[in-house]
Motif scaffolding. Structure first.
Motif, PDB file in Angstrom:
ATOM      1  N   VAL A   2      -3.182  -6.319  -4.505  1.00 34.49           N
ATOM      2  CA  VAL A   2      -2.589  -5.018  -4.260  1.00 34.49           C
ATOM      3  C   VAL A   2      -1.095  -5.196  -4.023  1.00 34.49           C
ATOM      4  CG1 VAL A   2      -2.571  -2.993  -2.771  1.00 34.49           C
ATOM      5  CG2 VAL A   2      -4.727  -4.126  -3.313  1.00 34.49           C
ATOM      6  N   GLN A   3      -0.300  -4.347  -4.659  1.00 31.41           N
ATOM      7  CA  GLN A   3       1.141  -4.356  -4.469  1.00 31.41           C
ATOM      8  C   GLN A   3       1.616  -2.964  -4.091  1.00 31.41           C
ATOM      9  OE1 GLN A   3       2.754  -5.928  -8.152  1.00 31.41           O
ATOM     10  NE2 GLN A   3       2.579  -8.031  -7.402  1.00 31.41           N
ATOM     11  N   LEU A   4       2.653  -2.907  -3.266  1.00 30.72           N
ATOM     12  CA  LEU A   4       3.235  -1.655  -2.816  1.00 30.72           C
ATOM     13  C   LEU A   4       4.672  -1.567  -3.302  1.00 30.72           C
ATOM     14  CD1 LEU A   4       2.037  -1.720   0.913  1.00 30.72           C
ATOM     15  CD2 LEU A   4       0.861  -0.727  -1.060  1.00 30.72           C
ATOM     16  N   VAL A   5       5.042  -0.422  -3.858  1.00 31.42           N
ATOM     17  CA  VAL A   5       6.393  -0.209  -4.368  1.00 31.42           C
ATOM     18  C   VAL A   5       6.915   1.109  -3.832  1.00 31.42           C
ATOM     19  CG1 VAL A   5       7.865   0.000  -6.386  1.00 31.42           C
ATOM     20  CG2 VAL A   5       5.893  -1.532  -6.446  1.00 31.42           C
ATOM     21  N   GLU A   6       7.989   1.043  -3.034  1.00 31.15           N
ATOM     22  CA  GLU A   6       8.615   2.241  -2.496  1.00 31.15           C
ATOM     23  C   GLU A   6       9.641   2.795  -3.475  1.00 31.15           C
ATOM     24  OE1 GLU A   6       8.213  -0.640   1.122  1.00 31.15           O
ATOM     25  OE2 GLU A   6       8.782  -0.760  -1.007  1.00 31.15           O
ATOM     26  N   SER A   7       9.843   4.099  -3.409  1.00 33.44           N
ATOM     27  CA  SER A   7      10.879   4.752  -4.183  1.00 33.44           C
ATOM     28  C   SER A   7      11.296   6.030  -3.467  1.00 33.44           C
ATOM     29  CB  SER A   7      10.407   5.067  -5.605  1.00 33.44           C
ATOM     30  OG  SER A   7       9.311   5.966  -5.587  1.00 33.44           O
TER      31      SER A   7
END
Length: 124
Positions: A2-7
């Motif tokens: 699982v990877q998390l990417v903020e924007s």
């Protein structure tokens, strides 16, 4: 994995609004609690908001309560942080994080997966 990417970060004048997003890969997003933390230069990382996997329970730091709102859309594997009435003191790098339980926590040490962060700058 699982990877998390903020924007959604950026620069805004005091009193303005931003909405941060955190997109999660993998198939387990809806079973985990999520949180938002922030870190300003020279400061310790601090809790901002958290939400249980179901969305039924939400927590906010006193400094943002009434101005920020955390939500999630499990169909989109995304958690959001709506930030209103922004102040210069809100300037920081904002991180989303996953806790490997259904129950949210306000403690940095309880989260095991972190995004790369997104910069929020509020000018006076």
């Amino acid at each position: 994995q699982v990877q998390l990417v903020e924007s959604g970060g950026g620069s805004v004048q005091a009193g303005g609004s931003l909405r941060l997003s955190c997109a999660a890969s993998g198939r387990t997003f809806s079973t985990y609690a999520m949180g938002w933390f922030r870190q300003a230069p020279g400061k310790e990382r601090e809790f901002v908001a958290a939400i249980s996997w179901s969305g039924a329970s939400r927590y906010y730091a006193d400094s943002v309560k009434g101005r920020y709102s955390i939500s999630r859309d499990n169909a989109k594997n995304t958690v959001y942080l709506q930030m209103n009435s922004l102040k210069p003191e809100d300037t920081a790098v904002y991180y989303c994080a996953r806790r490997r339980t259904a129950v949210a926590s306000t403690s940095y040490e309880d989260y095991d997966l972190w995004g790369q962060g997104t910069q929020v700058t509020v000018s006076s």
